[in-house]
Design an enzyme around this catalytic site. Sequence first.
Site, PDB file in Angstrom:
ATOM      1  N   LYS A   1       0.888  -1.170   0.000  1.00 24.14           N
ATOM      2  CA  LYS A   1       0.000   0.000   0.000  1.00 24.14           C
ATOM      3  C   LYS A   1       0.921   1.213   0.000  1.00 24.14           C
ATOM      4  CE  LYS A   1      -1.800   3.053   1.951  1.00 24.14           C
ATOM      5  NZ  LYS A   1      -1.597   4.479   1.552  1.00 24.14           N
TER       6      LYS A   1
ATOM      7  N   CYS B   1      14.036  10.024   7.127  1.00 29.27           N
ATOM      8  CA  CYS B   1      13.812   9.592   8.511  1.00 29.27           C
ATOM      9  C   CYS B   1      15.070   9.749   9.353  1.00 29.27           C
ATOM     10  CB  CYS B   1      13.316   8.154   8.541  1.00 29.27           C
ATOM     11  SG  CYS B   1      14.321   7.067   7.540  1.00 29.27           S
TER      12      CYS B   1
ATOM     13  N   GLU C   1      10.330  15.680  15.279  1.00 26.90           N
ATOM     14  CA  GLU C   1      10.755  15.476  13.893  1.00 26.90           C
ATOM     15  C   GLU C   1      10.053  16.506  13.014  1.00 26.90           C
ATOM     16  OE1 GLU C   1       9.248  11.995  11.776  1.00 26.90           O
ATOM     17  OE2 GLU C   1      11.257  11.622  11.025  1.00 26.90           O
TER      18      GLU C   1
ATOM     19  N   GLU D   1       9.177   0.838  11.278  1.00 25.52           N
ATOM     20  CA  GLU D   1      10.338   1.699  10.970  1.00 25.52           C
ATOM     21  C   GLU D   1       9.788   3.121  11.013  1.00 25.52           C
ATOM     22  OE1 GLU D   1      13.139   0.096  10.212  1.00 25.52           O
ATOM     23  OE2 GLU D   1      12.422  -1.864   9.562  1.00 25.52           O
TER      24      GLU D   1
ATOM     25  N   SER E   1       5.196   7.353  10.109  1.00 27.98           N
ATOM     26  CA  SER E   1       5.293   8.169  11.323  1.00 27.98           C
ATOM     27  C   SER E   1       4.932   7.371  12.577  1.00 27.98           C
ATOM     28  CB  SER E   1       4.355   9.368  11.197  1.00 27.98           C
ATOM     29  OG  SER E   1       3.030   8.893  11.122  1.00 27.98           O
TER      30      SER E   1
HETATM   31  P1  NAD Z   1       2.496   8.378   7.629  1.00 24.58           P
HETATM   32  O1  NAD Z   1       2.578   7.606   8.886  1.00 24.58           O
HETATM   33  O2  NAD Z   1       1.558   9.520   7.566  1.00 24.58           O
HETATM   34  O3  NAD Z   1       2.119   7.450   6.402  1.00 24.58           O
HETATM   35  C1  NAD Z   1       2.839   6.279   6.113  1.00 24.58           C
HETATM   36  C2  NAD Z   1       1.927   5.303   5.424  1.00 24.58           C
HETATM   37  O4  NAD Z   1       0.877   4.953   6.332  1.00 24.58           O
HETATM   38  C3  NAD Z   1       1.250   5.842   4.165  1.00 24.58           C
HETATM   39  O5  NAD Z   1       1.146   4.816   3.211  1.00 24.58           O
HETATM   40  C4  NAD Z   1      -0.129   6.204   4.662  1.00 24.58           C
HETATM   41  O6  NAD Z   1      -1.114   6.152   3.647  1.00 24.58           O
HETATM   42  C5  NAD Z   1      -0.373   5.130   5.700  1.00 24.58           C
HETATM   43  N1  NAD Z   1      -1.361   5.498   6.712  1.00 24.58           N
HETATM   44  C6  NAD Z   1      -1.614   6.720   7.217  1.00 24.58           C
HETATM   45  N2  NAD Z   1      -2.601   6.647   8.134  1.00 24.58           N
HETATM   46  C7  NAD Z   1      -2.970   5.355   8.209  1.00 24.58           C
HETATM   47  C8  NAD Z   1      -3.940   4.647   8.975  1.00 24.58           C
HETATM   48  N3  NAD Z   1      -4.737   5.254   9.850  1.00 24.58           N
HETATM   49  N4  NAD Z   1      -4.032   3.311   8.800  1.00 24.58           N
HETATM   50  C9  NAD Z   1      -3.239   2.671   7.918  1.00 24.58           C
HETATM   51  N5  NAD Z   1      -2.328   3.286   7.155  1.00 24.58           N
HETATM   52  C10 NAD Z   1      -2.184   4.617   7.306  1.00 24.58           C
HETATM   53  O7  NAD Z   1       3.975   8.847   7.310  1.00 24.58           O
HETATM   54  P2  NAD Z   1       4.484   9.703   6.086  1.00 24.58           P
HETATM   55  O8  NAD Z   1       4.135  11.127   6.359  1.00 24.58           O
HETATM   56  O9  NAD Z   1       4.063   9.106   4.804  1.00 24.58           O
HETATM   57  O10 NAD Z   1       6.061   9.462   6.177  1.00 24.58           O
HETATM   58  C11 NAD Z   1       6.869  10.220   6.966  1.00 24.58           C
HETATM   59  C12 NAD Z   1       7.248   9.455   8.221  1.00 24.58           C
HETATM   60  O11 NAD Z   1       7.881   8.227   7.878  1.00 24.58           O
HETATM   61  C13 NAD Z   1       8.277  10.208   9.023  1.00 24.58           C
HETATM   62  O12 NAD Z   1       7.969  10.131  10.385  1.00 24.58           O
HETATM   63  C14 NAD Z   1       9.571   9.467   8.709  1.00 24.58           C
HETATM   64  O13 NAD Z   1      10.568   9.636   9.659  1.00 24.58           O
HETATM   65  C15 NAD Z   1       9.089   8.076   8.604  1.00 24.58           C
HETATM   66  N6  NAD Z   1      10.067   7.238   7.855  1.00 24.58           N
HETATM   67  C16 NAD Z   1      10.784   6.268   8.524  1.00 24.58           C
HETATM   68  C17 NAD Z   1      11.751   5.485   7.854  1.00 24.58           C
HETATM   69  C18 NAD Z   1      12.544   4.408   8.560  1.00 24.58           C
HETATM   70  O14 NAD Z   1      13.087   3.531   7.886  1.00 24.58           O
HETATM   71  N7  NAD Z   1      12.630   4.422   9.873  1.00 24.58           N
HETATM   72  C19 NAD Z   1      11.971   5.711   6.505  1.00 24.58           C
HETATM   73  C20 NAD Z   1      11.229   6.708   5.862  1.00 24.58           C
HETATM   74  C21 NAD Z   1      10.272   7.454   6.548  1.00 24.58           C
END
Ligand code: NAD
Length: 494
Positions: free
Chosen positions: A189, A300, A397, A265, A243
């Site tokens: 997804k 991240c 962050e 992650e 996140s």
């Molecule tokens: P996000 O949590 O908003 O979204 C991530 C994914 O989750 C997306 O596909 C989104 O559609 C999905 N999602 C959102 N709400 C959901 C719900 N209620 N139920 C199921 N799925 C849901 O994060 P983002 O804004 O896309 O990405 C940024 C975050 O990702 C930052 O915090 C960053 O640090 C983190 N990140 C971590 C790593 C790592 O390897 N540790 C790598 C890249 C990004």
Amino acid sequence: MLDQAAWEKRAAEVKPDSKIYIDGSFVDAASGKTFESISPRDQKVIANIAAGDTADVDRAVISATKTFESGVWSEMNPRDKKPIMLQWAELIKSHQEELALLETLDVGKPISDSMTVDTTSAARVIQWYAETIDKTYDEIAPSPRNAIAMVTREPLGVVGAVVPWNYPMIITSWKLGPAIAMGNCIIVKPAEQSSLSALLLARLATEAGLPDGVFNVVTGLGPEAGQALARHKGVAKLAFTGSGPTGRKMLQYAAESNMKQVALELGGKSAHIVLDDCVDLDVAASTIAWGIYYNSGQTCNAGSRVIVQPGVKDALIAKIIAFLDTFKVGDPLNPNTQMGPIVSKLQRDRVNSYLEIAGKDGEQVLVGGKSTSGDDLMIMPTLIDKVKPTSRLAQEEIFGPVLVVIDAKDEAEAVALANGTEYGLAAAIWTNNIARAHRIARNLRAGTVWINTFDMLDVITPFGGFKGSGSGRDKSLHALDAYSALKTTWVDLN
Ligand code: NAD
């Protein structure tokens, strides 16, 4: 590399796949609904993406389960599996320009980065895991003479992967590589901001010979398609990158459904510790600057805090400012651009909210710091000094091109400050004393520590966090364990 005019021509003509990919075919969402994928570059609609929901996730899980149980992939001879994945990696390489363009249009990252980093890393990851397929052995335990105890790895079944928008292709490949190499079927997804490269990766996988139903993509919104996948009882494991607040929901969804495995992650607030005995401040300054301004700070493990001793502070700051004088910010389709826009208005406004508090508690904005509005998603590189360790600027962050400077009087205070957030993804140490560097590295609660460098990454080493940065580990041979279950088989030899 093509020039800007050639990339713009291709961007105007691009017709990306935009439907859900199940069982080797593109299909509309069961509801018929779509959502717009808008480019941060110019706010134009790139494609109308199928808005998947529970019905589509159900369809994908049924197909993936059937495929898994058929054994067409899960039981294929490793010798036959490997060339298919290798061919897939080759197709990623030969479609490099197409993939890079989609990534740049979707998320605004400079085309030169999409070409040299994102596409090449994704191809390498798939190739690397392909090569593990016929080289990964299981174990015979030190069993007594009258018995054999075998410890074998079994694929888990259907894996769900929910991924973010900041490195769509790279992070997706971190899940695809080990999950598929181990014989699982997977449903990805993608983030709603960045669905396009995953759909092309899926088409290329089929072209390479991966059986239908092994790699599926359900596009859609997080709370709809993402939640449906995370709650599905037919999914054995959920690999999540994103996140912290969404990660928390993933655990809840798993607990409330089938207690599937969940790998998280999450975010970070990585620190650079720069000590008085750091000899090469030029290298430190440019590396620190790249480590936060690359990908507009939407990384991240971005090194978003500099914790510095007084003896080198002024010189270091002067060198970071000098670096920014030549840093090229602008149109991501210009091959010379080093930093493009923020991914979306929502994310830009999140970054703005931090810029607006800078200066309210004695902070000093040295570079940038201006918020933007309307269709302007270009937040300039920002450097803020005199940030208190307890401030939100130092703790949270920001996920934008914002670097904060925090003073530390000595090594002990620097380590305490570096460890003093809820996160623990990565950290760096700048010192000329190797024993000191190792001592500090041991004391840092972070999944990756760099000494006199930053952001050295490859598929050969694990990546993931401590504390609030999550518990999963992507990449390396360890990831194979994350996509398999150990089975013990005892044989009585009497
Ligand atoms: P996000 O949590 O908003 O979204 C991530 C994914 O989750 C997306 O596909 C989104 O559609 C999905 N999602 C959102 N709400 C959901 C719900 N209620 N139920 C199921 N799925 C849901 O994060 P983002 O804004 O896309 O990405 C940024 C975050 O990702 C930052 O915090 C960053 O640090 C983190 N990140 C971590 C790593 C790592 O390897 N540790 C790598 C890249 C990004």
